[in-house]
Design a protein around this motif. Structure first.
Motif, short mmCIF file in Angstrom:
data_model
loop_
_atom_site.label_atom_id
_atom_site.label_comp_id
_atom_site.label_asym_id
_atom_site.label_seq_id
_atom_site.Cartn_x
_atom_site.Cartn_y
_atom_site.Cartn_z
N ASN A 27 25.52 25.64 36.21
CA ASN A 27 25.02 24.49 36.95
C ASN A 27 24.48 24.87 38.33
OD1 ASN A 27 25.43 21.64 35.68
ND2 ASN A 27 27.11 22.92 34.94
N THR A 31 20.60 24.38 39.60
CA THR A 31 20.32 23.67 40.85
C THR A 31 19.42 24.50 41.77
OG1 THR A 31 22.41 22.47 40.74
CG2 THR A 31 21.36 22.61 42.90
N SER A 100 31.47 16.77 33.26
CA SER A 100 30.16 16.47 33.86
C SER A 100 30.25 15.24 34.76
CB SER A 100 29.11 16.24 32.77
OG SER A 100 28.88 17.43 32.05
N THR A 104 29.49 15.45 38.62
CA THR A 104 28.45 14.58 39.18
C THR A 104 28.97 13.87 40.42
OG1 THR A 104 27.41 14.27 37.02
CG2 THR A 104 26.93 12.61 38.71
N LYS A 108 26.99 16.64 42.72
CA LYS A 108 25.57 16.34 42.48
C LYS A 108 25.04 15.36 43.53
CE LYS A 108 24.94 18.46 38.46
NZ LYS A 108 23.84 19.26 38.04
N PHE A 110 23.19 12.38 43.58
CA PHE A 110 22.79 11.37 42.61
C PHE A 110 22.17 10.13 43.25
CE2 PHE A 110 27.36 10.90 43.41
CZ PHE A 110 27.43 9.59 43.84
N THR A 118 22.22 10.53 36.49
CA THR A 118 22.52 11.91 36.85
C THR A 118 23.64 12.46 35.97
OG1 THR A 118 21.83 11.49 39.12
CG2 THR A 118 23.15 13.46 38.74
N THR A 122 23.29 15.48 33.33
CA THR A 122 24.17 16.63 33.49
C THR A 122 24.90 16.94 32.20
OG1 THR A 122 24.44 16.13 35.84
CG2 THR A 122 26.09 17.57 34.85
#
Length: 154
Positions: A27, A31, A100, A104, A108, A110, A118, A122
């Protein structure tokens, strides 16, 4: 495989470490636009949070549903390899969207796309990596190491 609570804990800790580390690296690489050496070290920061989360999820929330669903599809004549593949697949099917979701919320950005969008993206991006990593690399390696540590005398 694990036959006692201690063995189950050790197996879960080992499996969670290898799976979570690989998925965190994956991940981070997605990114930043590619895999770099720095990712291998950077992943340990997220590991401090995600590894214990994975252990708790597996041991206290998802283990019983995984065992139940595995038993639903197996028969007395189901080969052990098939049982292992079924259990691994069901575990990934439950753990991937759950982990996930947590990733998130914690890591993340989002705000622009929204949380649910998102999270779904993911989970969909993570699933092929998680299932492949579990079945072909992580699962066999951790089971080998576990068998080596907990040799059974016949």
């Amino acid at each position: 495989m694990p036959e006692s609570k201690l063995e189950n804990f050790v197996f879960t800790v080992m499996m969670a470490f290898v799976m979570v580390y690989a998925m965190v690296c994956y991940n981070i690489a997605l990114t930043i636009g590619g895999m770099k050496d720095a990712v291998l070290l950077e992943a340990f920061r997220e590991m401090m949070i995600m590894w214990p989360v994975a252990i708790i999820l597996e041991m206290f929330i998802l283990e019983k549903p995984v065992v139940y669903l595995t038993r639903r599809v197996m028969t007395p004549s189901t080969p052990i390899l098939m049982i292992i593949l079924i259990r691994c697949s069901i575990t990934v099917c439950l753990m991937c969207p759950t982990m996930s979701l947590i990733a998130t919320a914690l890591f993340k950005n989002f705000q622009a796309a929204g949380f649910i969008g998102t999270w779904l993206q993911t989970a969909v991006i993570n699933f092929p990596m998680a299932i492949g990593w579990q079945i072909f690399f992580c699962g066999p390696a951790v089971r080998f190491i576990f068998r080596t540590i907990f040799k059974k005398s016949n």
